[in-house]
Design a protein around this motif. Sequence first.
Motif, short mmCIF file in Angstrom:
data_model
loop_
_atom_site.label_atom_id
_atom_site.label_comp_id
_atom_site.label_asym_id
_atom_site.label_seq_id
_atom_site.Cartn_x
_atom_site.Cartn_y
_atom_site.Cartn_z
N ILE A 128 -9.44 -17.58 3.73
CA ILE A 128 -10.28 -16.72 2.90
C ILE A 128 -10.19 -17.10 1.42
O ILE A 128 -11.23 -17.19 0.74
CB ILE A 128 -9.92 -15.24 3.13
N PRO A 129 -9.00 -17.33 0.83
CA PRO A 129 -8.96 -17.76 -0.58
C PRO A 129 -9.73 -19.05 -0.84
O PRO A 129 -10.42 -19.16 -1.86
CB PRO A 129 -7.46 -17.94 -0.84
N LEU A 130 -9.64 -20.03 0.05
CA LEU A 130 -10.38 -21.27 -0.15
C LEU A 130 -11.88 -21.02 -0.09
O LEU A 130 -12.65 -21.62 -0.87
CB LEU A 130 -9.98 -22.29 0.92
N PHE A 131 -12.31 -20.15 0.80
CA PHE A 131 -13.73 -19.81 0.86
C PHE A 131 -14.18 -19.12 -0.43
O PHE A 131 -15.27 -19.41 -0.96
CB PHE A 131 -13.98 -18.91 2.08
N TYR A 132 -13.35 -18.23 -0.95
CA TYR A 132 -13.68 -17.56 -2.21
C TYR A 132 -13.73 -18.55 -3.37
O TYR A 132 -14.58 -18.43 -4.27
CB TYR A 132 -12.66 -16.47 -2.51
N PHE A 133 -12.82 -19.52 -3.39
CA PHE A 133 -12.85 -20.53 -4.44
C PHE A 133 -14.16 -21.33 -4.39
O PHE A 133 -14.73 -21.66 -5.45
CB PHE A 133 -11.66 -21.49 -4.29
N LEU A 134 -14.63 -21.62 -3.19
CA LEU A 134 -15.89 -22.34 -3.06
C LEU A 134 -17.06 -21.50 -3.56
O LEU A 134 -17.96 -22.01 -4.25
CB LEU A 134 -16.10 -22.73 -1.60
N ILE A 135 -17.05 -20.20 -3.25
CA ILE A 135 -18.11 -19.31 -3.73
C ILE A 135 -18.07 -19.21 -5.26
O ILE A 135 -19.12 -19.25 -5.92
CB ILE A 135 -17.95 -17.92 -3.10
N MET A 136 -16.88 -19.09 -5.84
CA MET A 136 -16.77 -19.01 -7.29
C MET A 136 -17.22 -20.29 -7.97
O MET A 136 -17.81 -20.26 -9.06
CB MET A 136 -15.33 -18.67 -7.69
N ASP A 137 -16.96 -21.42 -7.34
CA ASP A 137 -17.41 -22.68 -7.91
C ASP A 137 -18.94 -22.76 -7.90
O ASP A 137 -19.55 -23.28 -8.85
CB ASP A 137 -16.81 -23.85 -7.14
N LEU A 138 -19.55 -22.25 -6.84
CA LEU A 138 -21.01 -22.19 -6.81
C LEU A 138 -21.54 -21.23 -7.88
O LEU A 138 -22.54 -21.52 -8.54
CB LEU A 138 -21.48 -21.74 -5.43
N ALA A 139 -20.86 -20.11 -8.07
CA ALA A 139 -21.30 -19.14 -9.07
C ALA A 139 -21.12 -19.67 -10.49
O ALA A 139 -21.80 -19.20 -11.42
CB ALA A 139 -20.54 -17.83 -8.90
N SER A 140 -20.22 -20.63 -10.69
CA SER A 140 -19.98 -21.16 -12.03
C SER A 140 -21.18 -21.93 -12.58
O SER A 140 -21.22 -22.20 -13.79
CB SER A 140 -18.75 -22.06 -12.03
N PHE A 141 -22.16 -22.29 -11.74
CA PHE A 141 -23.34 -22.97 -12.24
C PHE A 141 -24.19 -22.06 -13.12
O PHE A 141 -25.06 -22.55 -13.85
CB PHE A 141 -24.18 -23.49 -11.07
N PHE A 142 -23.94 -20.77 -13.05
CA PHE A 142 -24.69 -19.83 -13.88
C PHE A 142 -23.99 -19.55 -15.21
O PHE A 142 -24.47 -18.75 -16.00
CB PHE A 142 -24.90 -18.51 -13.12
N ILE A 143 -22.84 -20.19 -15.44
CA ILE A 143 -22.14 -20.05 -16.71
C ILE A 143 -22.74 -21.02 -17.72
O ILE A 143 -23.09 -22.15 -17.38
CB ILE A 143 -20.63 -20.30 -16.53
N SER A 144 -22.82 -20.59 -18.97
CA SER A 144 -23.39 -21.44 -20.01
C SER A 144 -22.49 -22.65 -20.27
O SER A 144 -21.26 -22.58 -20.14
CB SER A 144 -23.55 -20.62 -21.30
N GLU A 145 -23.15 -23.76 -20.63
CA GLU A 145 -22.42 -24.99 -20.93
C GLU A 145 -21.75 -24.94 -22.30
O GLU A 145 -20.95 -25.81 -22.62
CB GLU A 145 -23.37 -26.19 -20.88
N ALA A 146 -22.08 -23.95 -23.11
CA ALA A 146 -21.59 -23.90 -24.49
C ALA A 146 -20.08 -23.70 -24.52
O ALA A 146 -19.51 -22.97 -23.71
CB ALA A 146 -22.30 -22.78 -25.24
N LYS A 147 -19.45 -24.36 -25.46
CA LYS A 147 -18.03 -24.22 -25.77
C LYS A 147 -17.10 -24.59 -24.61
O LYS A 147 -15.94 -24.23 -24.61
CB LYS A 147 -17.72 -22.80 -26.25
N GLY A 148 -17.62 -25.27 -23.61
CA GLY A 148 -16.78 -25.75 -22.52
C GLY A 148 -16.21 -24.69 -21.61
O GLY A 148 -15.25 -24.94 -20.88
N LYS A 149 -16.77 -23.48 -21.60
CA LYS A 149 -16.25 -22.42 -20.73
C LYS A 149 -16.44 -22.75 -19.26
O LYS A 149 -15.58 -22.47 -18.43
CB LYS A 149 -16.94 -21.10 -21.06
N LYS A 150 -17.57 -23.34 -18.93
CA LYS A 150 -17.84 -23.69 -17.54
C LYS A 150 -16.86 -24.73 -17.04
O LYS A 150 -16.34 -24.63 -15.91
CB LYS A 150 -19.28 -24.20 -17.42
N LEU A 151 -16.58 -25.74 -17.85
CA LEU A 151 -15.66 -26.79 -17.44
C LEU A 151 -14.26 -26.25 -17.25
O LEU A 151 -13.58 -26.59 -16.26
CB LEU A 151 -15.67 -27.91 -18.49
#
Length: 445
Positions: free
Chosen positions: A246-269
């Motif tokens: 379950i944690p690995l599945f959640y990490f994959l979902i969060m990584d997919l959700a990170s595409f909606f984070i702004s590229e500014a100031k390196g927060k997404k990276l």
Amino acid sequence: MAALWTLAFISVIARFSCSQTSECSYYSLLDYLNLTSSNVALETMRPVKNWTRSTVVQVDLFLLGILESNEKSQTFTNEIRVHMSWTNEFLTWNPSEFCGIQKLSIMTSMLWFPDVIIIEDVSDGGSIRMSPLVTVYSNGSVNADFQQRLTFACRLNLFVFPFDLQTCYITFSSLNSDVDSITFGTISDEKFLTQVSDTVMLTRGEWELKHIDIQSTNQTIENKSYVSFRVSMLRKPMLYVIDFIIPLFYFLIMDLASFFISEAKGKKLSFKVTILLSISVLLLLLKDILPSTEKDMPIISSYCMVIFTMVAVSVLETMLVMFLMDFEGFSCFYKKARNCENAETDVQLEPMEATAVEDSAETLKKGEGKLKRSDLLSDCDLLKLILDEVKAVQEKSGRQDEVNGKQECYRRLAVIIDRVFFVLYLIASTLFVVLTYLMWIPQML
């Protein structure tokens, strides 16, 4: 006739008195069996009257607890109880002659004992707890029991870990006697062994006993008889599902959700790198559980590695997008070079203008009156200077527009790459998760 009745009465009285005066102690039975003193032959020799007849040793195995499993060393630690029975042809008696004594308990050291070993045993000898007494019945049957914390080798199949069903073998054989001397068998059937073990089991740990099968009897290994019990145990997977899957599945979902984070100031990276480090921690924990083998790699190892790889590729894609977004760095270098060049030109012109102003001031002080028209710039020269300035401004503006156009083009390319990668990443993640769980679902059921 009276004499016959008298004789019958006397015989009955004699028998009754004899039975009353006969000794009913165990000592008399031991004396009858020649066990009151040390008997080397009875202690060391196989108890058969005809040496060509083998001794049948019957073994029953009961599981009292499943204590531990070690996947890296491929071993199980179980608490077992073994019941053995064989026939000693020299220890038989008629119970009616000894006041109805049916059985007798004597020291193990006084009798011959079969040299039984467990082939898969890798535990130390101090873990065996054997009763000092054995029970002997009037028909010559000898029963003995011992209990042991058994650590035994088992070839584990961890392909579907943690939804695995492990099948291990516990094999009883003789250390020195061949099949002509000792033959192994069982007393009870498989159903009885499984039911009793399931009833008396004290602890199960993360395992559940499914069944105990008698794999083979009357078989030989190196001309030695053996009997093998096949123990099937099913792992309880809930802890591993909560801690790993379950944690690995959640990490994959969060990584997919990170595409909606702004590229500014390196927060997404930084967010993606944090997810990557979290997955690496789970991989370290998994490394301490599973054996290091390339053959039949467990599904959960592939599950972790694929997710780790996908997140790592996602981090590289984010770095590429950020680079394209900030590709104006080359134009900044060009701007700085132009500014330096303009600054040098201004520095060179300032002394000349200052000299011209000083000359004009000296001329006015000398009273020469107004400046001559010839000393001033002509209209044509002035218009030419204005046109040169306009041309320079236009060229500068054109270069800036060109740089801005290239920068906008790179930004559009970065957006396209990000969107296409997100779609592909989503499709790949969905297919991977579905295929993985399809391989696990049959084992869950």
